[in-house]
Scaffold this motif. Structure first.
Motif: not given
Length: 219
Positions: A61, A56, A58-59, A139
């Motif tokens: 994978s 993975s 961040g968001g 971020d």
């Protein structure tokens, strides 16, 4: 004082071809003295098997494969290098999915169905900024080995902020000034605005890239 064992071994991150000095962290882990990277002890693969690795970042994978000795002990927290698409990425094991079902933080490779891991060579750190009674979350993309220290001053979106506390991934929160945490171990940074600049000079890496793209389109 306990004796610190040192050995010479190739480092997959900074010296894959030549052996350099390492400190023995555990019976199966070495720490490179040149770059600080922690990796498994090199060994001759007598019963090599391939295990699926879900990485993975961040968001997103991706599914990869890792070739290891069937009898090798794997641990949550182990770090290693793996091919991710066309790139090579440093990752850390989060948990091990077993062939018998369920997850564990320790198991032999031959008993593991899937390794769940997180990319740590480049990470996105969440920074909470307090301003006028409100909290804004930003971020900040940075190398996983970059260190944030409590009390440090950063420039974000035209403001100077001071780091007041850092929450780490194991759930603990540090508030002592001077305490440094590597980005790959940070869950969230809390900060307070100490001054406002006349114009934005930082805005974080992501915002900088966005502005560069907009300027290119205008040109």
């Amino acid at each position: 004082m306990d004796k610190i064992d040192v050995v010479e071994a190739a480092c997959p991150q900074c010296s894959p071809e030549e052996e350099v000095m390492h400190t023995v962290v555990k019976s199966h882990l070495l720490k490179c003295e040149q770059c600080g990277f922690i990796h498994r002890l090199p060994h001759e693969k007598k019963k090599a098997i391939k295990i699926k690795v879900i990485v993975s970042r961040g968001g997103a994978s991706s599914a990869q494969q890792l070739e290891v000795d069937a009898d090798e002990e794997l641990y949550a927290g182990d770090e290693f290098v793996i091919d991710v698409g066309e790139d090579v990425s440093g990752v850390r094991i989060q948990s091990l999915e077993l062939l018998t079902g369920g997850r564990s933080e320790r198991a032999k490779a031959k008993d593991v169905r899937t390794i769940w891991a997180r990319a740590i060579d480049e990470v996105v750190v969440k920074i909470a900024v307090q301003r006028l009674g409100e909290t804004q979350s930003l971020d900040y993309k940075v190398n996983g080995d970059y260190e944030f220290a409590i009390g440090d001053i950063m420039k974000l979106k035209g403001y100077e902020v001071r780091i007041s506390s850092i929450k780490v991934r194991d759930g603990g929160i540090f508030k002592r000034t001077g305490k440094a945490i590597k980005a790959k171990d940070v869950r969230r940074i809390y900060s307070k605005i100490i001054s406002q600049e006349r114009r934005a000079v930082g805005e974080g890496l992501r915002a900088s890239r966005k502005r560069s793209g907009e300027n290119a389109r205008k040109a």
